[in-house]
Design a protein around this motif. Sequence first.
Motif, PDB file in Angstrom:
ATOM      1  N   GLU A 262     101.047  42.448  97.264  1.00 35.94           N
ATOM      2  CA  GLU A 262     100.931  43.899  97.423  1.00 35.94           C
ATOM      3  C   GLU A 262     101.374  44.607  96.148  1.00 35.94           C
ATOM      4  OE1 GLU A 262     102.772  47.568 100.093  1.00 35.94           O
ATOM      5  OE2 GLU A 262     103.285  45.478 100.586  1.00 35.94           O
ATOM      6  N   LEU A 263     100.512  45.477  95.636  1.00 34.69           N
ATOM      7  CA  LEU A 263     100.834  46.293  94.471  1.00 34.69           C
ATOM      8  C   LEU A 263     101.315  47.652  94.962  1.00 34.69           C
ATOM      9  CD1 LEU A 263      97.738  45.489  92.212  1.00 34.69           C
ATOM     10  CD2 LEU A 263      99.941  44.308  92.306  1.00 34.69           C
ATOM     11  N   ILE A 264     102.561  47.988  94.665  1.00 33.81           N
ATOM     12  CA  ILE A 264     103.125  49.248  95.139  1.00 33.81           C
ATOM     13  C   ILE A 264     102.498  50.415  94.370  1.00 33.81           C
ATOM     14  CG2 ILE A 264     105.247  50.565  95.489  1.00 33.81           C
ATOM     15  CD1 ILE A 264     105.060  47.991  97.143  1.00 33.81           C
ATOM     16  N   ASN A 265     101.853  51.322  95.095  1.00 33.64           N
ATOM     17  CA  ASN A 265     101.249  52.542  94.528  1.00 33.64           C
ATOM     18  C   ASN A 265     100.203  52.247  93.449  1.00 33.64           C
ATOM     19  OD1 ASN A 265     102.820  54.244  96.166  1.00 33.64           O
ATOM     20  ND2 ASN A 265     104.529  54.128  94.721  1.00 33.64           N
ATOM     21  N   GLN A 266      99.589  51.103  93.524  1.00 32.42           N
ATOM     22  CA  GLN A 266      98.512  50.744  92.595  1.00 32.42           C
ATOM     23  C   GLN A 266      97.484  49.901  93.343  1.00 32.42           C
ATOM     24  OE1 GLN A 266      97.901  51.609  89.529  1.00 32.42           O
ATOM     25  NE2 GLN A 266      99.809  52.030  88.440  1.00 32.42           N
ATOM     26  N   THR A 267      96.271  49.893  92.816  1.00 34.08           N
ATOM     27  CA  THR A 267      95.275  48.900  93.196  1.00 34.08           C
ATOM     28  C   THR A 267      95.080  47.967  92.009  1.00 34.08           C
ATOM     29  OG1 THR A 267      93.407  50.193  92.357  1.00 34.08           O
ATOM     30  CG2 THR A 267      94.109  50.611  94.642  1.00 34.08           C
ATOM     31  N   ARG A 268      94.346  46.909  92.228  1.00 36.46           N
ATOM     32  CA  ARG A 268      94.037  46.004  91.121  1.00 36.46           C
ATOM     33  C   ARG A 268      93.395  46.781  89.976  1.00 36.46           C
ATOM     34  NH1 ARG A 268      89.505  43.332  89.412  1.00 36.46           N
ATOM     35  NH2 ARG A 268      89.737  41.203  88.584  1.00 36.46           N
ATOM     36  N   ALA A 269      92.386  47.597  90.294  1.00 39.91           N
ATOM     37  CA  ALA A 269      91.650  48.334  89.259  1.00 39.91           C
ATOM     38  C   ALA A 269      92.532  49.362  88.573  1.00 39.91           C
ATOM     39  CB  ALA A 269      90.424  49.004  89.871  1.00 39.91           C
ATOM     40  N   SER A 270      93.346  50.076  89.350  1.00 39.54           N
ATOM     41  CA  SER A 270      94.161  51.126  88.745  1.00 39.54           C
ATOM     42  C   SER A 270      95.268  50.537  87.864  1.00 39.54           C
ATOM     43  CB  SER A 270      94.761  52.039  89.821  1.00 39.54           C
ATOM     44  OG  SER A 270      95.735  51.372  90.594  1.00 39.54           O
ATOM     45  N   LEU A 271      95.797  49.362  88.235  1.00 38.71           N
ATOM     46  CA  LEU A 271      96.827  48.739  87.406  1.00 38.71           C
ATOM     47  C   LEU A 271      96.236  48.266  86.081  1.00 38.71           C
ATOM     48  CD1 LEU A 271      99.737  47.867  87.032  1.00 38.71           C
ATOM     49  CD2 LEU A 271      99.208  45.740  88.260  1.00 38.71           C
ATOM     50  N   ILE A 272      95.030  47.720  86.121  1.00 44.94           N
ATOM     51  CA  ILE A 272      94.353  47.336  84.877  1.00 44.94           C
ATOM     52  C   ILE A 272      94.144  48.559  83.993  1.00 44.94           C
ATOM     53  CG2 ILE A 272      92.162  46.506  83.916  1.00 44.94           C
ATOM     54  CD1 ILE A 272      92.017  44.597  86.362  1.00 44.94           C
ATOM     55  N   ASP A 273      93.680  49.652  84.584  1.00 46.89           N
ATOM     56  CA  ASP A 273      93.482  50.888  83.809  1.00 46.89           C
ATOM     57  C   ASP A 273      94.805  51.401  83.244  1.00 46.89           C
ATOM     58  OD1 ASP A 273      90.760  50.876  84.249  1.00 46.89           O
ATOM     59  OD2 ASP A 273      90.842  52.283  85.940  1.00 46.89           O
ATOM     60  N   TYR A 274      95.856  51.289  84.017  1.00 43.09           N
ATOM     61  CA  TYR A 274      97.189  51.741  83.592  1.00 43.09           C
ATOM     62  C   TYR A 274      97.654  50.964  82.362  1.00 43.09           C
ATOM     63  CZ  TYR A 274     102.260  52.638  84.112  1.00 43.09           C
ATOM     64  OH  TYR A 274     103.571  52.979  83.910  1.00 43.09           O
ATOM     65  N   VAL A 275      97.515  49.633  82.403  1.00 43.84           N
ATOM     66  CA  VAL A 275      97.917  48.805  81.262  1.00 43.84           C
ATOM     67  C   VAL A 275      97.075  49.146  80.034  1.00 43.84           C
ATOM     68  CG1 VAL A 275      98.096  46.452  80.378  1.00 43.84           C
ATOM     69  CG2 VAL A 275      98.760  46.942  82.740  1.00 43.84           C
ATOM     70  N   CYS A 276      95.781  49.271  80.223  1.00 41.24           N
ATOM     71  CA  CYS A 276      94.904  49.588  79.089  1.00 41.24           C
ATOM     72  C   CYS A 276      95.239  50.953  78.499  1.00 41.24           C
ATOM     73  CB  CYS A 276      93.448  49.546  79.540  1.00 41.24           C
ATOM     74  SG  CYS A 276      92.839  47.890  79.946  1.00 41.24           S
ATOM     75  N   ALA A 277      95.579  51.930  79.347  1.00 41.56           N
ATOM     76  CA  ALA A 277      95.947  53.257  78.851  1.00 41.56           C
ATOM     77  C   ALA A 277      97.235  53.204  78.053  1.00 41.56           C
ATOM     78  CB  ALA A 277      96.089  54.223  80.033  1.00 41.56           C
ATOM     79  N   GLN A 278      98.198  52.388  78.485  1.00 41.63           N
ATOM     80  CA  GLN A 278      99.433  52.238  77.724  1.00 41.63           C
ATOM     81  C   GLN A 278      99.162  51.621  76.356  1.00 41.63           C
ATOM     82  OE1 GLN A 278     101.982  50.022  80.468  1.00 41.63           O
ATOM     83  NE2 GLN A 278     103.238  51.869  80.711  1.00 41.63           N
ATOM     84  N   ILE A 279      98.336  50.584  76.329  1.00 43.29           N
ATOM     85  CA  ILE A 279      97.995  49.952  75.054  1.00 43.29           C
ATOM     86  C   ILE A 279      97.326  50.968  74.125  1.00 43.29           C
ATOM     87  CG2 ILE A 279      96.516  48.220  73.953  1.00 43.29           C
ATOM     88  CD1 ILE A 279      96.986  46.444  76.415  1.00 43.29           C
ATOM     89  N   ALA A 280      96.388  51.730  74.658  1.00 40.94           N
ATOM     90  CA  ALA A 280      95.675  52.706  73.835  1.00 40.94           C
ATOM     91  C   ALA A 280      96.605  53.799  73.323  1.00 40.94           C
ATOM     92  CB  ALA A 280      94.534  53.316  74.643  1.00 40.94           C
ATOM     93  N   THR A 281      97.626  54.143  74.108  1.00 41.22           N
ATOM     94  CA  THR A 281      98.573  55.183  73.700  1.00 41.22           C
ATOM     95  C   THR A 281      99.454  54.708  72.551  1.00 41.22           C
ATOM     96  OG1 THR A 281      98.611  56.171  75.904  1.00 41.22           O
ATOM     97  CG2 THR A 281     100.497  56.614  74.461  1.00 41.22           C
ATOM     98  N   PHE A 282      99.994  53.495  72.681  1.00 33.30           N
ATOM     99  CA  PHE A 282     100.929  52.999  71.672  1.00 33.30           C
ATOM    100  C   PHE A 282     100.223  52.384  70.464  1.00 33.30           C
ATOM    101  CE2 PHE A 282     103.766  53.059  75.382  1.00 33.30           C
ATOM    102  CZ  PHE A 282     104.862  53.703  74.837  1.00 33.30           C
ATOM    103  N   PHE A 283      99.008  51.876  70.670  1.00 34.37           N
ATOM    104  CA  PHE A 283      98.274  51.208  69.590  1.00 34.37           C
ATOM    105  C   PHE A 283      96.837  51.753  69.568  1.00 34.37           C
ATOM    106  CE2 PHE A 283     101.205  48.294  71.777  1.00 34.37           C
ATOM    107  CZ  PHE A 283     102.212  48.266  70.823  1.00 34.37           C
ATOM    108  N   PRO A 284      96.673  52.968  69.099  1.00 33.11           N
ATOM    109  CA  PRO A 284      95.376  53.648  69.190  1.00 33.11           C
ATOM    110  C   PRO A 284      94.394  53.210  68.116  1.00 33.11           C
ATOM    111  CG  PRO A 284      96.986  55.091  68.170  1.00 33.11           C
ATOM    112  CD  PRO A 284      97.726  53.850  68.544  1.00 33.11           C
ATOM    113  N   ASP A 285      94.068  51.922  68.137  1.00 35.52           N
ATOM    114  CA  ASP A 285      93.155  51.396  67.123  1.00 35.52           C
ATOM    115  C   ASP A 285      91.749  51.170  67.671  1.00 35.52           C
ATOM    116  OD1 ASP A 285      93.675  49.272  68.786  1.00 35.52           O
ATOM    117  OD2 ASP A 285      94.583  47.988  67.250  1.00 35.52           O
ATOM    118  N   GLY A 286      91.511  51.584  68.918  1.00 34.71           N
ATOM    119  CA  GLY A 286      90.179  51.476  69.501  1.00 34.71           C
ATOM    120  C   GLY A 286      89.805  50.099  69.987  1.00 34.71           C
ATOM    121  N   ALA A 287      90.745  49.162  70.020  1.00 38.16           N
ATOM    122  CA  ALA A 287      90.430  47.801  70.457  1.00 38.16           C
ATOM    123  C   ALA A 287      90.076  47.780  71.949  1.00 38.16           C
ATOM    124  CB  ALA A 287      91.621  46.888  70.194  1.00 38.16           C
ATOM    125  N   ASP A 288      89.110  46.961  72.305  1.00 39.03           N
ATOM    126  CA  ASP A 288      88.704  46.794  73.704  1.00 39.03           C
ATOM    127  C   ASP A 288      89.559  45.683  74.321  1.00 39.03           C
ATOM    128  OD1 ASP A 288      87.548  46.551  76.164  1.00 39.03           O
ATOM    129  OD2 ASP A 288      85.696  45.622  75.442  1.00 39.03           O
TER     130      ASP A 288
END
Length: 215
Positions: free
Chosen positions: A2-28
């Motif tokens: 069980e993911l508290i207050n997240q779904t599988r998809a939203s947690l993936i998006d959350y991690v990717c958004a954090q990466i993009a915020t701290f390392f904004p180099d456009g990497a996929d």
Amino acid sequence: MELINQTRASLIDYVCAQIATFFPDGADTKAAITRNFAEAMGRVEKCFGAIRPWPAGKFNYLQSAQYCLFLYYLANTIWRNDDDSGTATRLFLLNKTLNGIDLFYEIQMPDIFVLGHSSGIVLAKATYGNYLVLHQHCTVGRNYEVAPVLGEGVVMYPGSSVIGRCRVGDHSVISIGTQVVNRDTPGNCTIYQGDGGELAVRPAGRNLIEEIFRV
């Protein structure tokens, strides 16, 4: 799990958004994270399920120790499966930025371990046994090319270090601020810093591993 207050998809998006915020180099990074997410979460579930203080079968991304372990397992899984050092490095750096831990994605950590507090922990490419307990400002380091071997059920209290040619026996407890350098410990003991740089060894007290883990 069980993911508290997240779904599988939203947690993936959350991690990717954090990466993009701290390392904004456009990497996929999303493709690799999505591809390896299920396997990484399987490893997370196995680890978390063995830790007594944490509710079994639940993952809270806002619990910093849980999120720290999740980022390590995700980075390590991506590196093992895809040899994708770019995504793995960004996850490693994200973990270092958020949680103050230096835990490189190539290091093979055990299936079951726990962090008391992640701040200031530095871990080298050593050998780590299951049921490892780490607290803040612990260091496991190499001496040139020689790395320690930590047995099962090792507990490292804050500020302790294991460096170089060391074999730390099963169920060794390394007390606060104790430095084990190019030394072995017999196991089933507590290690203290003695006089003149020597180590003092005492028989083990209560079973910390059974208190911390479901074994």
